[in-house]
Design an enzyme around this catalytic site. Structure first.
Site, PDB file in Angstrom:
ATOM      1  N   ARG A  51       0.881  -1.197  -0.077  1.00  0.00           N
ATOM      2  CA  ARG A  51       0.010   0.088   0.036  1.00  0.00           C
ATOM      3  C   ARG A  51       0.696   1.315   0.023  1.00  0.00           C
ATOM      4  O   ARG A  51       0.530   2.252  -0.648  1.00  0.00           O
ATOM      5  CB  ARG A  51      -1.081  -0.123   1.380  1.00  0.00           C
ATOM      6  CG  ARG A  51      -1.484   1.375   1.351  1.00  0.00           C
ATOM      7  CD  ARG A  51      -2.806   1.288   2.261  1.00  0.00           C
ATOM      8  NE  ARG A  51      -2.685   0.491   3.524  1.00  0.00           N
ATOM      9  CZ  ARG A  51      -1.959   1.077   4.753  1.00  0.00           C
ATOM     10  NH1 ARG A  51      -1.373   1.932   4.621  1.00  0.00           N
ATOM     11  NH2 ARG A  51      -1.949   0.242   5.515  1.00  0.00           N
ATOM     12  N   TYR A 103     -16.867  16.892 -15.711  1.00  0.00           N
ATOM     13  CA  TYR A 103     -17.222  15.699 -15.656  1.00  0.00           C
ATOM     14  C   TYR A 103     -18.180  15.434 -14.547  1.00  0.00           C
ATOM     15  O   TYR A 103     -17.984  15.966 -13.328  1.00  0.00           O
ATOM     16  CB  TYR A 103     -15.922  14.893 -15.522  1.00  0.00           C
ATOM     17  CG  TYR A 103     -16.240  13.455 -15.169  1.00  0.00           C
ATOM     18  CD1 TYR A 103     -17.089  12.594 -16.297  1.00  0.00           C
ATOM     19  CD2 TYR A 103     -15.941  12.629 -14.106  1.00  0.00           C
ATOM     20  CE1 TYR A 103     -17.475  11.342 -15.701  1.00  0.00           C
ATOM     21  CE2 TYR A 103     -16.124  11.524 -13.834  1.00  0.00           C
ATOM     22  CZ  TYR A 103     -17.006  10.804 -14.664  1.00  0.00           C
ATOM     23  OH  TYR A 103     -17.283   9.498 -14.598  1.00  0.00           O
TER      24      TYR A 103
HETATM   25  C1  LIG Z   1     -12.501  14.024 -17.426  1.00  0.00           C
HETATM   26  C2  LIG Z   1     -12.780  12.791 -16.450  1.00  0.00           C
HETATM   27  N1  LIG Z   1     -12.220  12.903 -15.173  1.00  0.00           N
HETATM   28  C3  LIG Z   1     -12.214  12.090 -14.563  1.00  0.00           C
HETATM   29  C4  LIG Z   1     -13.114  10.867 -14.518  1.00  0.00           C
HETATM   30  C5  LIG Z   1     -13.035   9.540 -13.623  1.00  0.00           C
HETATM   31  O1  LIG Z   1     -12.180   8.552 -13.679  1.00  0.00           O
HETATM   32  P1  LIG Z   1     -12.454   7.152 -13.349  1.00  0.00           P
HETATM   33  O2  LIG Z   1     -13.569   6.530 -14.202  1.00  0.00           O
HETATM   34  O3  LIG Z   1     -11.131   6.528 -13.774  1.00  0.00           O
HETATM   35  O4  LIG Z   1     -12.665   7.193 -12.006  1.00  0.00           O
HETATM   36  C6  LIG Z   1     -13.455  10.808 -15.746  1.00  0.00           C
HETATM   37  C7  LIG Z   1     -14.287   9.579 -16.205  1.00  0.00           C
HETATM   38  O5  LIG Z   1     -15.016   9.405 -17.136  1.00  0.00           O
HETATM   39  C8  LIG Z   1     -13.282  11.641 -16.853  1.00  0.00           C
HETATM   40  O6  LIG Z   1     -13.779  11.723 -17.904  1.00  0.00           O
END
Ligand SMILES: Cc1ncc(COP(=O)(O)O)c(C=O)c1O
Length: 393
Positions: A51, A103
């Site tokens: 870890r 997002y």
């Molecule tokens: C721009 C962006 N940031 C962060 C994430 C989150 O990543 P994860 O799905 O690997 O947790 C995504 C997922 O689609 C994303 O498109």
């Protein structure tokens, strides 16, 4: 090699990955061990417990930190875990500025996990400096930047936002998932940290979920190292290996993603069933000039508004054969999705709600003519928009 040191592609293949000292293997071994022998209590070869640190993870962290131009980098179990790691660096009661079309998962984490814990936020158009100015509060400690944004592909001026944040004592973090360090390096533009969902372009093959944070400042990096170990949201060694393997071909994949996406965007822009194409490579895109300055290429993501409405947008996403209807992005295969019902459903009813006419494409690296023909046939299958009824064949 130049005076400035090895180039991007060389570092993607070699940084943090010398041939294995024990065997000479040219591929970084997957170290499955959870614990490592000590010659005396506290005396070891740099690894105690996986870890805290694992040799395969160390190789990935060194390689990707180098590609982002960071002093250190930290791998996490997912992009969301990486985002959470960064948010844990903020003092309680902090106010966060985030993009008006961030997002959906980032919005959900900040609004629904950090919100009830006493953190506040304002969603704002980060491309509008006046709006950022008026949303600023005394307790603003972080500006969360996405550029290009997901799914509207808005371009934000990283250098300007970072400078503003620093003048006011806040951090500037950039989610570089869409651009990748091949196309854009936010730390060089003044950002404090870069966040990735390595699930996307960095892994590149739709077979691993992961996250990453690269930082410039060693003190901030030390604080994140503590969080990474204390919280423990770390990726396993096989996942680290898969991302490391993906990085080796990132440069060549991104070149093809950019070329195919440019061809797709041109086709869509000329199509009567399409109202608007959002792609920073098009001169009509409001962020085109900024993207040309800040990025090495336009990226592989294309969004577009279907003229006819939501039903037609749903017909397009159901009608492709080479583009697979699926969430996620950034891998070798082309994907199509309906953000309002899929990736951004968690933003429904919020200021980040997505237009239901929007379709998002992750343009892969298949043969360009196959991708164009597939979109043509999916758009041809649409019911004619009202004003076009009775026209054409
Ligand atoms: C721009 C962006 N940031 C962060 C994430 C989150 O990543 P994860 O799905 O690997 O947790 C995504 C997922 O689609 C994303 O498109």
């Amino acid at each position: 090699m130049t005076d400035a040191g090895p180039g991007f592609e060389t570092r993607a293949i070699h940084a943090g990955q010398p041939p294995d000292a024990a065997t000479g293997a040219v591929v970084t071994p997957v170290h499955l061990a959870t614990t490592f022998a000590q010659s005396a209590p506290g005396e070891h070869q740099g690894y105690e417990y996986s870890r805290s640190a694992n040799p395969t993870r160390t190789a990935l962290e060194a390689c990707l930190a180098s590609l982002e131009g960071g002093t250190r980098g930290f791998a996490f179990a997912s992009g969301m875990a990486a985002e959470d790691g960064v948010l844990r660096l903020l003092p309680p009661g902090s106010h966060i500025l985030l993009p008006a079309d961030a997002y959906g998962g980032t919005y959900r984490l900040i609004a629904r996990v950090y919100g009830p814990a006493g953190y506040s936020f304002t969603a704002v158009d980060l491309a509008d400096s006046g709006a950022v100015e008026s949303a600023w509060r005394d307790e603003t400690r972080l500006v969360w930047v996405e550029t290009p944004t997901n799914p509207m592909l808005t371009i934000v001026d990283i250098a300007a936002v970072a400078a503003m944040a620093h003048q006011r004592g806040a951090l500037c973090v950039v989610d570089n998932t869409f651009a990748t360090p091949y196309l854009q390096r936010p730390l060089e533009l003044g950002a404090d940290a870069v966040v990735h969902s390595t699930t996307k372009y960095l892994g590149g093959h739709s077979d691993v979920v992961g996250g990453f944070v690269a930082l410039a400042d060693p003190e901030l990096a030390q604080r994140l190292a503590f969080v990474q170990n204390a919280v423990g949201a770390v990726p396993g060694p096989v996942d680290c290996y898969l991302v490391l393997r993906g990085l080796k071909t990132l440069a060549v994949r991104m070149e093809r993603h950019c070329a195919n996406a440019s061809a797709v965007a041109r086709l869509l822009a000329a199509h009567p069933a399409v109202e608007l194409v959002l792609f920073p490579g098009l001169e009509s895109h409001p962020g085109h000039a900024l993207a040309a300055r800040q990025m090495r290429g336009p990226g592989g993501m294309v969004s577009f508004l279907v003229r006819g409405g939501e039903a037609d947008a749903l017909a397009v996403v159901a009608g492709t054969r080479v583009f697979t209807l699926a969430e996620s992005l950034g891998a070798v295969e082309s994907l199509i999705e309906h953000p309002a019902r899929m990736t951004h459903a968690s933003a429904a009813g919020s200021p980040l709600e997505v237009d239901p006419r929007l379709v998002r494409l992750s343009v892969g690296i298949e043969t360009e003519s196959d991708l164009l023909a597939d979109l043509e046939q999916a758009l041809e299958g649409l019911p004619a928009p009202p004003h076009a009824k009775g026209q054409g064949p």
